[in-house]
Design a protein around this motif. Structure first.
Motif, PDB file in Angstrom:
ATOM      1  N   CYS A  15       0.836  -1.200   0.000  1.00 32.51           N
ATOM      2  CA  CYS A  15       0.000   0.000   0.000  1.00 32.51           C
ATOM      3  C   CYS A  15       0.873   1.253   0.000  1.00 32.51           C
ATOM      4  N   ASN A  48      -4.590  -7.584  -1.280  1.00 33.59           N
ATOM      5  CA  ASN A  48      -4.915  -8.607  -2.272  1.00 33.59           C
ATOM      6  C   ASN A  48      -4.517  -9.984  -1.756  1.00 33.59           C
ATOM      7  N   ILE A  62      -4.934  -2.134 -11.162  1.00 32.16           N
ATOM      8  CA  ILE A  62      -5.771  -1.038 -10.672  1.00 32.16           C
ATOM      9  C   ILE A  62      -6.852  -0.684 -11.688  1.00 32.16           C
ATOM     10  N   ARG A  64      -8.290  -2.659 -13.763  1.00 32.75           N
ATOM     11  CA  ARG A  64      -9.315  -3.695 -13.707  1.00 32.75           C
ATOM     12  C   ARG A  64     -10.096  -3.649 -12.394  1.00 32.75           C
ATOM     13  N   LYS A  65      -9.394  -3.491 -11.273  1.00 35.43           N
ATOM     14  CA  LYS A  65     -10.037  -3.564  -9.962  1.00 35.43           C
ATOM     15  C   LYS A  65     -10.956  -2.381  -9.698  1.00 35.43           C
ATOM     16  N   TYR A  66     -10.523  -1.181 -10.083  1.00 35.62           N
ATOM     17  CA  TYR A  66     -11.285   0.018  -9.753  1.00 35.62           C
ATOM     18  C   TYR A  66     -11.965   0.654 -10.965  1.00 35.62           C
ATOM     19  N   GLY A  67     -11.722   0.120 -12.149  1.00 34.85           N
ATOM     20  CA  GLY A  67     -12.347   0.683 -13.345  1.00 34.85           C
ATOM     21  C   GLY A  67     -11.847   2.073 -13.699  1.00 34.85           C
ATOM     22  N   MET A  68     -10.621   2.375 -13.323  1.00 34.60           N
ATOM     23  CA  MET A  68     -10.044   3.699 -13.593  1.00 34.60           C
ATOM     24  C   MET A  68      -9.353   3.714 -14.952  1.00 34.60           C
ATOM     25  N   VAL A  73      -4.748   6.554 -13.443  1.00 36.16           N
ATOM     26  CA  VAL A  73      -3.866   5.755 -12.587  1.00 36.16           C
ATOM     27  C   VAL A  73      -2.452   6.329 -12.622  1.00 36.16           C
ATOM     28  N   ASN A  76      -2.336   9.631 -10.662  1.00 36.93           N
ATOM     29  CA  ASN A  76      -2.381   9.356  -9.224  1.00 36.93           C
ATOM     30  C   ASN A  76      -1.045   8.815  -8.730  1.00 36.93           C
TER      31      ASN A  76
END
Length: 215
Positions: A15, A48, A62, A64-68, A73, A76
């Protein structure tokens, strides 16, 4: 006489905001100086837990997981790198960076607590993952990190070769989930006050001063 604070730091070494949060907390404690002493214990949280050995590309993960969108990405990622630099930490993340399973790293951290070197190992594992871009699930990398943190590498190898501390890590994770922790970093002070997220040093200092004033 300095006040004693009990600080539980719930986090994952995968993280990036946990890196920023730890840096902010450490800077705030330094600024408060003789006003307090802090006993920091690190607790596991797996972003994860089902991640396979070898990990996967973090950008793709990221998206795929958050749809960003990938562009968001990347933007950020640069903001996170700048925030990390503000607390003296170098992140070498890029489009090629990978995210890995961290369960064995958490087992090693549980062992290091009893050896009095948990904080040092935590910082070393953050560097392993984000600065050196190495796999914190690789046992040889973990053993080397343990040695760098002042731990016995042979003892670290024995821990990793077994299932020692697996039950303790699972139980600790479950405890903090029952306490309502769903995101990290989560910093719990004196079993009462929650400081959430990768706060900057001045916000940690403000909140710690408030806690000190509560008596």
């Amino acid at each position: 006489m300095p006040r004693q604070l009990k600080i539980d730091f719930v986090s994952d070494i995968a993280c990036p905001w946990c890196v920023i949060g730890l840096g902010g907390l450490e800077h705030a404690l330094g600024a408060l100086g003789d006003e307090l002493t802090a006993d920091i214990a690190f607790h596991p949280f797996e972003l994860n837990p089902a991640m396979a050995a070898g990990g996967e590309n973090v950008l793709e993960h990221i998206v795929r997981k958050y749809g960003m969108p990938a562009a968001d990405v990347r933007a950020n990622r640069e903001r996170i790198k700048a925030r990390a630099a503000d607390v003296g930490f170098t992140m070498n993340t890029s489009d090629d960076s990978r995210i890995y399973n961290t369960f064995d790293a958490h087992r090693l951290l549980a062992w290091a607590k009893g050896e009095g070197r948990q904080h040092a190992l935590k910082r070393r594992l953050f560097a392993l993952n984000f600065t050196e871009q190495a796999d914190p699930g690789d046992h040889e990398a973990l053993i080397a990190a343990a040695a760098d943190a002042g731990l016995d590498p042979a003892a670290a190898r024995d821990v990793l070769a077994s299932d020692r501390y697996a039950a303790e890590v699972r139980a600790d994770e479950a405890h903090w989930q029952r306490m309502g922790i769903t995101g990290v970093p989560a910093v719990i002070v004196n079993d009462t006050y929650l400081i959430s997220g990768g706060q900057p040093p001045e916000e940690f200092e403000r909140q710690l001063r408030h806690i000190l004033q509560q008596g």
